[in-house]
Design a protein around this motif. Sequence first.
Motif, PDB file in Angstrom:
ATOM      1  N   MET A 177       1.296  10.049  -5.129  1.00 51.67           N
ATOM      2  CA  MET A 177       1.547  10.732  -4.818  1.00 51.67           C
ATOM      3  C   MET A 177       2.470  11.848  -5.986  1.00 51.67           C
ATOM      4  O   MET A 177       2.612  12.943  -6.074  1.00 51.67           O
ATOM      5  N   LEU A 219       0.966   4.556  -2.460  1.00 46.65           N
ATOM      6  CA  LEU A 219       1.035   5.642  -2.368  1.00 46.65           C
ATOM      7  C   LEU A 219       1.903   6.615  -2.496  1.00 46.65           C
ATOM      8  O   LEU A 219       1.335   7.834  -3.157  1.00 46.65           O
ATOM      9  N   ARG A 220       3.012   5.910  -2.749  1.00 47.89           N
ATOM     10  CA  ARG A 220       4.274   6.371  -2.842  1.00 47.89           C
ATOM     11  C   ARG A 220       4.194   6.821  -4.542  1.00 47.89           C
ATOM     12  O   ARG A 220       4.425   8.514  -4.922  1.00 47.89           O
ATOM     13  N   LEU A 222       3.520   8.096   6.055  1.00 45.89           N
ATOM     14  CA  LEU A 222       4.685   8.303   5.467  1.00 45.89           C
ATOM     15  C   LEU A 222       5.500   8.418   6.109  1.00 45.89           C
ATOM     16  O   LEU A 222       6.950   8.163   5.585  1.00 45.89           O
ATOM     17  N   PHE A 232       0.585  -1.023   0.120  1.00 50.46           N
ATOM     18  CA  PHE A 232       0.244   0.411  -0.025  1.00 50.46           C
ATOM     19  C   PHE A 232       1.041   1.325  -0.214  1.00 50.46           C
ATOM     20  O   PHE A 232       0.199   1.926  -0.421  1.00 50.46           O
ATOM     21  N   THR A 233       2.157   1.793   0.324  1.00 51.46           N
ATOM     22  CA  THR A 233       2.442   2.538   1.207  1.00 51.46           C
ATOM     23  C   THR A 233       3.250   2.741  -0.447  1.00 51.46           C
ATOM     24  O   THR A 233       3.371   3.561  -1.014  1.00 51.46           O
ATOM     25  N   GLN A 262      -2.664   7.492   6.330  1.00 49.39           N
ATOM     26  CA  GLN A 262      -1.031   6.781   5.942  1.00 49.39           C
ATOM     27  C   GLN A 262      -0.360   8.203   5.322  1.00 49.39           C
ATOM     28  O   GLN A 262       0.745   7.799   5.372  1.00 49.39           O
ATOM     29  N   LEU A 263      -1.066   8.633   4.965  1.00 47.85           N
ATOM     30  CA  LEU A 263       0.182  10.035   4.463  1.00 47.85           C
ATOM     31  C   LEU A 263       0.741  10.701   5.604  1.00 47.85           C
ATOM     32  O   LEU A 263       2.189  10.652   5.738  1.00 47.85           O
ATOM     33  N   SER A 315       8.396   6.352   6.705  1.00 44.75           N
ATOM     34  CA  SER A 315       9.075   5.144   6.260  1.00 44.75           C
ATOM     35  C   SER A 315      10.485   5.573   5.580  1.00 44.75           C
ATOM     36  O   SER A 315      10.771   6.418   5.610  1.00 44.75           O
ATOM     37  N   LEU A 351      -5.197  11.954  -5.640  1.00 47.36           N
ATOM     38  CA  LEU A 351      -4.988  11.218  -4.799  1.00 47.36           C
ATOM     39  C   LEU A 351      -5.777   9.797  -4.920  1.00 47.36           C
ATOM     40  O   LEU A 351      -5.246   8.925  -5.171  1.00 47.36           O
ATOM     41  N   ILE A 391      -6.727   7.937   3.999  1.00 47.02           N
ATOM     42  CA  ILE A 391      -5.660   8.037   3.514  1.00 47.02           C
ATOM     43  C   ILE A 391      -4.540   8.997   4.003  1.00 47.02           C
ATOM     44  O   ILE A 391      -3.459   8.871   4.194  1.00 47.02           O
TER      45      ILE A 391
END
Lengths: 202, 88
Positions: free
Chosen positions: A145, A141-142, B62, A137-138, B58-59, B65, A191, B55
């Motif tokens: 973005m 998401l990146r 980030l 998922f990350t 989750q952002l 990470s 997004l 979302i």
Amino acid sequence: MQVEGNHITVQKAMTFCNPKEWVKLYADDLFKFAYSKVSDSALAQDLVQDTFLSGLQAMAQFRGDSSEKTWLLAILKNKIIDHYRKAAKTAVALDSITNSDSDPDHLFFNEKGHWHKEMAPKAWTHDANDHLNQNEFTRILRACMDKLTGIGKTLFQQKYLEEKKSADICKDLAITSSNYWVIIHRAKLQLRVCLEKNWFGN
Amino acid sequence: MKHHLHTLLPCCKEATLLVEKQLQQPLPLLQRIGLRFHLLYCYLCSRYAKQSKAIDQQLRALQTSAEPALDETIKLQWEVLIAEELKK
């Protein structure tokens, strides 16, 4: 007197600055810092390289008041701010050229401000906080973005990767707070759709 | 009056913008009531609000990470570059 003053500064710089060691001592930390601000590895590298080059040119002004690292970091910070300023300027210029034709809001809402059926949020099949697939998922998401364009991307990065206050972002990029919300809103709409297509949709 | 009515009955475009705003800061009373009311009868925006909040979380995660490491060949290039500049 003046000449002597300069001479001393240069000598001091020689004792405090050792550019041959810069890469070994600071490259990793500078890169880490730059990456945390721009979240683009190639761009972060360019910024660090520019920092070293500017550092070499400005060595004579280095007074040894702060550590060499702090000094280089300050140069890097200015490079990052410059980058965002430039990005904001081109984005605003582009927005004003293309204007209402490409107003991304029309993609999502009709003229009455209601959702277009095909762009309306669908029910998600996966749970966003499902920890089993967190890495995947990350990654998506990146990627989503990165796909954002122009000033929306800049705002998102500053907001979420730098955790900057919205008031500070507005000040740095010289935008009004109502513009800020419109841009954040548009970026989030894009997004969300990107995530829906690539993650929740299947 | 007209202005207040508008605030109390936002359309989906406005309501979703208010959702974004509310994720970052408290809303003024009238906007808050308007949004609450809109979300009661609009299931699409209500869905949007839930998803957008997820979302957002989750952002925020980030930030912590992992970041990529710097390539060793780049470092070598930089060392050469600096040595060249110093010769000038």
